[in-house]
Enzyme design. Sequence first.
Site, PDB file in Angstrom:
ATOM      1  N   GLU A 171       4.814   6.955 -11.032  1.00 56.57           N
ATOM      2  CA  GLU A 171       3.983   7.257  -9.616  1.00 56.57           C
ATOM      3  C   GLU A 171       3.002   8.432  -9.691  1.00 56.57           C
ATOM      4  O   GLU A 171       3.676   9.623 -10.158  1.00 56.57           O
ATOM      5  CB  GLU A 171       5.010   7.369  -8.416  1.00 56.57           C
ATOM      6  CG  GLU A 171       4.387   6.666  -7.170  1.00 56.57           C
ATOM      7  CD  GLU A 171       4.181   5.237  -7.368  1.00 56.57           C
ATOM      8  OE1 GLU A 171       3.175   4.822  -7.585  1.00 56.57           O
ATOM      9  OE2 GLU A 171       5.241   4.470  -6.996  1.00 56.57           O
ATOM     10  N   THR A 173       0.800   9.148 -11.829  1.00 51.23           N
ATOM     11  CA  THR A 173       0.560   9.149 -13.060  1.00 51.23           C
ATOM     12  C   THR A 173      -0.931   8.569 -13.570  1.00 51.23           C
ATOM     13  O   THR A 173      -1.354   9.007 -14.543  1.00 51.23           O
ATOM     14  CB  THR A 173       1.533   8.495 -14.046  1.00 51.23           C
ATOM     15  OG1 THR A 173       1.749   7.110 -13.753  1.00 51.23           O
ATOM     16  CG2 THR A 173       2.650   9.437 -13.930  1.00 51.23           C
ATOM     17  N   GLY A 233      -0.142  -1.033   4.986  1.00 50.52           N
ATOM     18  CA  GLY A 233       0.229   0.131   5.144  1.00 50.52           C
ATOM     19  C   GLY A 233       1.798   0.272   4.663  1.00 50.52           C
ATOM     20  O   GLY A 233       2.466   1.328   4.821  1.00 50.52           O
ATOM     21  N   ALA A 234       2.421  -0.807   3.790  1.00 46.76           N
ATOM     22  CA  ALA A 234       3.565  -0.563   3.357  1.00 46.76           C
ATOM     23  C   ALA A 234       3.713  -0.138   1.709  1.00 46.76           C
ATOM     24  O   ALA A 234       4.564  -0.185   1.251  1.00 46.76           O
ATOM     25  CB  ALA A 234       4.499  -2.178   3.297  1.00 46.76           C
ATOM     26  N   ASP A 253      -3.356  -0.282  -9.407  1.00 52.25           N
ATOM     27  CA  ASP A 253      -3.207  -1.457  -8.494  1.00 52.25           C
ATOM     28  C   ASP A 253      -4.183  -2.739  -8.831  1.00 52.25           C
ATOM     29  O   ASP A 253      -3.600  -3.796  -8.794  1.00 52.25           O
ATOM     30  CB  ASP A 253      -3.474  -1.194  -7.075  1.00 52.25           C
ATOM     31  CG  ASP A 253      -2.661  -0.031  -6.580  1.00 52.25           C
ATOM     32  OD1 ASP A 253      -1.650   0.135  -7.224  1.00 52.25           O
ATOM     33  OD2 ASP A 253      -2.890   0.618  -5.451  1.00 52.25           O
TER      34      ASP A 253
END
Length: 376
Positions: free
Chosen positions: A31, A33, A118-119, A168
């Site tokens: 995370e 990174t 938003g999760a 993502d």
Amino acid sequence: MDPLLAAFEEAYGRPPQGVWHAPGRVNLIGEHTDYNDGLVLPFALAQGVSVAAARRDDGVLELRSLQAAADGRTVRVEELTPGAVDGWAAYPAGVAAVLREHGVGGASLLIDSDLPQGAGLASSAALECAVALALCQLHGVEIERAELARLAQRAEREFTGTPCGIMDQSAALLCTAGHALLLDCRSGLSSQVPLPLGEALSLLVVDTRAPHALADGDYAARRAECERAASLLGVDSLRDVKDLAGALASLPEPVLRRRTQHVVTENHRVEAAVGLLRAGALAELGALLTASHLSLRDQFEVSWPRADAAVEAALRAGARGGRMVGGGFGGSVIVLAAADRLADVREAIDAAYAERGWPAPAYLEAVPSAGARRLL
């Protein structure tokens, strides 16, 4: 008839030429990174964003969403510039603008999603990648998937102002079922790592019901801090720090030392996680997940109270490990637990939330699934 197909015909008065889907993702570990040229290990979810679409040859882009029925947009592709479209529509509009350079033109799009917004499950990247695939195939444009991920990333950065990394979009386009994706965010090289969830061990996604918004400045501030630390250390990015102790000793500001420590150790945790998975030692992954959470909480300072409470409650209930996922400041937590302990874990988290007067969280058992593809 499929509800999305029927809704498209009702909206546009003609059938779509196809339906495309791109998944959300869970980042198993790695995370903050990605924009530091580091390593990440995401996998695709079964849930995601679907786009029914039909080509238009007049240069007009029509955007509608079942989740925002009253907020449709109609724009000319040639007139798309950053700021021309706002809200949810900025994501598909940005993709159309970037792909315009590759010969993509107009289309009618109807979007549907079963990902909670938003999760922290990359709903925006799923939207971008589903739209990108649809527009390319409608207009006969062939772009290699790794490059398409970079174009979708560029669209988000230019049209929404979020300085996101490449993870993502790469996860949405490159993941395969039953695997996590080891992605080197500097070179763009990737490989598939077996992730046999759902048998003895399960990964539970806990939506903490604390929505996050990465464009509100906190995410950008963390990125700027990392860039400042790298500059002071004389390296291109924190990925290049080899002597962590020396780096920490030379940085003048405590906050920069904390950010650097997280990024360097998180890259090491990704490498360790890959080693465990390739050795078939999935159960041992839990300790790395928890170590990642503690680092994100204490060194990178992007966790939030509901995430901390969920991880603590899950561990007390016998989970192997857990951590916050996504950019932080809200969103979801993942918990690795034996399949026969999931009910205990959920009960413990629910109790912790009720004790604090928080709304009950939502749960999703994560299944490593296929990347973006055409459905119809």
